[in-house]
Design a protein around this motif. Structure first.
Motif, PDB file in Angstrom:
ATOM      1  N   VAL A   2     -64.526 -51.060 -11.143  1.00 17.71           N
ATOM      2  CA  VAL A   2     -65.121 -52.390 -11.366  1.00 17.71           C
ATOM      3  C   VAL A   2     -66.015 -52.334 -12.602  1.00 17.71           C
ATOM      4  N   ILE A   3     -65.827 -53.303 -13.484  1.00 13.13           N
ATOM      5  CA  ILE A   3     -66.673 -53.353 -14.684  1.00 13.13           C
ATOM      6  C   ILE A   3     -67.853 -54.286 -14.416  1.00 13.13           C
ATOM      7  N   GLU A   4     -69.049 -53.814 -14.681  1.00 17.99           N
ATOM      8  CA  GLU A   4     -70.231 -54.659 -14.467  1.00 17.99           C
ATOM      9  C   GLU A   4     -70.522 -55.469 -15.726  1.00 17.99           C
ATOM     10  N   PRO A   5     -70.908 -56.739 -15.555  1.00 19.67           N
ATOM     11  CA  PRO A   5     -71.233 -57.537 -16.743  1.00 19.67           C
ATOM     12  C   PRO A   5     -72.580 -57.116 -17.332  1.00 19.67           C
ATOM     13  N   SER A   6     -72.783 -57.451 -18.584  1.00 16.27           N
ATOM     14  CA  SER A   6     -74.100 -57.184 -19.177  1.00 16.27           C
ATOM     15  C   SER A   6     -75.031 -58.347 -18.826  1.00 16.27           C
ATOM     16  N   PRO A  54     -81.165 -65.679 -11.738  1.00 18.38           N
ATOM     17  CA  PRO A  54     -80.716 -64.734 -10.704  1.00 18.38           C
ATOM     18  C   PRO A  54     -79.667 -63.741 -11.207  1.00 18.38           C
ATOM     19  N   ARG A  55     -79.030 -64.081 -12.328  1.00 16.13           N
ATOM     20  CA  ARG A  55     -78.009 -63.165 -12.868  1.00 16.13           C
ATOM     21  C   ARG A  55     -78.610 -61.868 -13.396  1.00 16.13           C
ATOM     22  N   LEU A  56     -79.943 -61.825 -13.477  1.00 12.10           N
ATOM     23  CA  LEU A  56     -80.609 -60.582 -13.865  1.00 12.10           C
ATOM     24  C   LEU A  56     -80.667 -59.603 -12.689  1.00 12.10           C
ATOM     25  N   ASP A 114     -78.423 -44.507 -15.613  1.00 10.69           N
ATOM     26  CA  ASP A 114     -77.184 -44.777 -16.368  1.00 10.69           C
ATOM     27  C   ASP A 114     -77.156 -46.207 -16.902  1.00 10.69           C
ATOM     28  N   ARG A 115     -77.861 -47.102 -16.240  1.00 15.71           N
ATOM     29  CA  ARG A 115     -77.824 -48.516 -16.605  1.00 15.71           C
ATOM     30  C   ARG A 115     -79.126 -48.987 -17.261  1.00 15.71           C
ATOM     31  N   ASN A 116     -80.018 -48.049 -17.562  1.00 15.84           N
ATOM     32  CA  ASN A 116     -81.329 -48.392 -18.130  1.00 15.84           C
ATOM     33  C   ASN A 116     -82.067 -49.420 -17.280  1.00 15.84           C
ATOM     34  N   ALA A 117     -81.988 -49.240 -15.976  1.00 13.96           N
ATOM     35  CA  ALA A 117     -82.649 -50.175 -15.058  1.00 13.96           C
ATOM     36  C   ALA A 117     -84.126 -49.829 -14.956  1.00 13.96           C
ATOM     37  N   VAL A 118     -84.946 -50.860 -14.860  1.00 15.19           N
ATOM     38  CA  VAL A 118     -86.375 -50.623 -14.642  1.00 15.19           C
ATOM     39  C   VAL A 118     -86.654 -50.591 -13.142  1.00 15.19           C
ATOM     40  N   PHE A 119     -85.815 -51.298 -12.359  1.00 12.81           N
ATOM     41  CA  PHE A 119     -85.975 -51.327 -10.907  1.00 12.81           C
ATOM     42  C   PHE A 119     -84.613 -51.162 -10.257  1.00 12.81           C
ATOM     43  N   ALA A 120     -84.585 -50.446  -9.136  1.00 13.83           N
ATOM     44  CA  ALA A 120     -83.338 -50.322  -8.372  1.00 13.83           C
ATOM     45  C   ALA A 120     -83.664 -50.008  -6.925  1.00 13.83           C
ATOM     46  N   ILE A 121     -82.782 -50.442  -6.039  1.00 16.65           N
ATOM     47  CA  ILE A 121     -82.944 -50.172  -4.616  1.00 16.65           C
ATOM     48  C   ILE A 121     -81.559 -50.034  -4.006  1.00 16.65           C
ATOM     49  N   ASN A 122     -81.404 -49.165  -3.032  1.00 15.06           N
ATOM     50  CA  ASN A 122     -80.106 -49.048  -2.360  1.00 15.06           C
ATOM     51  C   ASN A 122     -79.782 -50.386  -1.705  1.00 15.06           C
TER      52      ASN A 122
END
Lengths: 124, 300
Positions: free
Chosen positions: B35-39, B97-99, B124-132
């Motif tokens: 699956v390709i994730e959008p930017s 919300p697309r962010l 890998d995605r340069n995320a500042v926040f992430a959660i399972n």
């Protein structure tokens, strides 16, 4: 006969204890499949004992039945493991199919033996 | 072949089959679709974002431990303590919300054992926040929409929750709708794990829902909607003497006390992980991060 009864009881007890220990390490999550797995040797063993009397010379029929019980027990235990983990694994169903196939095979030879025995009784 | 030999072959084959099934179920990664994730979307930044000046509920007892602000997103990370557990709350205001993106382990949906840690996926995605998230591929059924793309249409008997492009979040019974209709109505993310914790501001989850794992104190992750464009992500540490974890009713109370009108339970246990500003902020119960199938993240 006594040896068989002991083995079935020990196997049932082993499965009960294994389930308790596994659930202890699973942070309280349980599975009905694993909890009922002890019934396979318990009930299956009872059926073995009643078959044993009628097919004493044909021990391979009892062996086939034991092989099917193994498959059923593996199905119950593996399904329980995956259920506790919160997942599923499609290949587990192979054990159920194996168990059913071996049960049918057992039934075939058992009925054949019984009928053969009945025919000999009638002819004598 | 004598029957004795047949028996030996059977039991050897049986043992190999057991080992193979366990390896396929727990170890060997296999399957899945790429699956390709959008930017991130192009967004105007002429209007400033606002974060509430006064907070209420559980926020009054929370300590601000970190924050991130940009033109399009404000993230405030709090820590609080309830139910003898350490709780991490990411209070997020977004312009769009697309962010709020979904990330898949190895960019694969489905399959078995296709997992990565939240921190690796975030970096890998340069995320500042992430959660399972909901680990949607863990189940075989359930509507899944990630980043506006339908990944699975099969309906389950569970309740799912949707984040819509207009900013609202709504929980629903999957049997009452379908994937295409959800997409048509503007669903951006649809999570299928559950249960629903809060609906219309009231707690609705119960420890007597028939799921053993919901009754036990565990580490948990959850997602809540407070008001338009303001969301809250929560991780609760558990399975330790310092932080025992919460059951599903306690988690609902936490979300309600944070002001969530709608809240939904994500995957928990050893998977509960929150990442912010380059580090894992909670204490995963195994002592190290567990690989998970998917996550929710924000690049900021």
């Amino acid at each position: 006969m006594r040896k068989h009864i002991l083995w079935y009881l020990l196997l049932s007890l082993f499965l009960i204890l294994s389930t308790i220990i596994y659930e202890w390490f699973s942070f309280g999550v349980t599975s009905i499949y694993m909890r009922l797995s002890f019934l396979i040797p318990l009930l299956g063993g009872s059926i073995s004992l009643s078959m044993l009397k009628k097919v004493q010379s044909k021990t391979f029929i009892i062996s086939l039945w034991h092989m099917s019980l193994c498959a059923y027990a593996a199905f119950m235990i593996l399904t329980g493991i995956f259920e506790i983990y919160g997942s599923s694994e499609p290949t587990v169903i192979i054990f159920l199919y194996l168990g059913v196939f071996l049960t049918l095979l057992t039934l075939y030879f058992y009925i054949k033996t019984i009928l053969k025995g009945a025919k000999s009784c009638i002819s004598s | 072949m004598t029957f004795h030999m047949f028996k030996k072959v059977y039991y050897i084959f049986f043992f190999i089959l057991c080992v193979t099934v366990l390896l396929l179920g727990f170890v060997i990664p296999h399957g899945g679709i790429y699956v390709i994730e959008p930017s991130d979307p192009e967004l105007p930044s002429n209007e400033p974002l606002f974060y509430p000046e006064t907070l209420s509920g559980a926020f009054l007892n929370a300590t601000l431990i970190d924050e991130h602000m940009s033109d399009h997103v404000i993230i405030k990370l709090y820590q609080l303590r309830m139910f003898e557990s350490d709780i991490y709350v990411a209070d997020i205001v977004v312009r769009d919300p697309r962010l709020i993106m979904s990330g898949l382990a190895k960019n694969l949906f489905g399959g078995q054992n296709q997992v990565e840690t939240v921190s690796k996926m975030a970096m890998d995605r340069n995320a500042v926040f992430a959660i399972n998230a909901d680990y949607a591929s863990h189940y075989d059924t359930g509507i899944v929409i990630k980043n506006g793309e339908i990944l699975r249409r099969t309906i389950s008997y569970r309740y799912a929750t949707a984040l819509y492009l207009d900013g609202r979040v709504e929980s629903f019974k999957e049997t009452q709708t379908n994937a295409q209709r959800l997409l048509f109505d503007g669903a951006w993310q649809v999570f299928s794990f559950g249960p629903v914790l809060v609906k219309n501001g009231e707690t609705v989850s119960s420890v007597d829902d028939g799921y053993q794992r919901n009754r036990v104190d565990n580490p948990r992750s959850a997602f809540g909607w407070i008001e338009d464009m303001r969301y809250v992500f929560v991780t609760v540490d558990g399975r330790s003497s310092i932080s025992i974890g919460v059951d599903i009713e306690e988690l609902a109370i936490i979300m309600q006390s944070l002001g969530a009108k709608e809240a939904y339970n994500f995957d928990g246990g050893g998977s509960a992980t929150m990442y912010f500003n380059g580090r894992v902020v909670n204490k995963p119960s195994q002592g190290y991060e567990r690989g998970v199938g998917d996550m929710v993240y924000i690049r900021g």
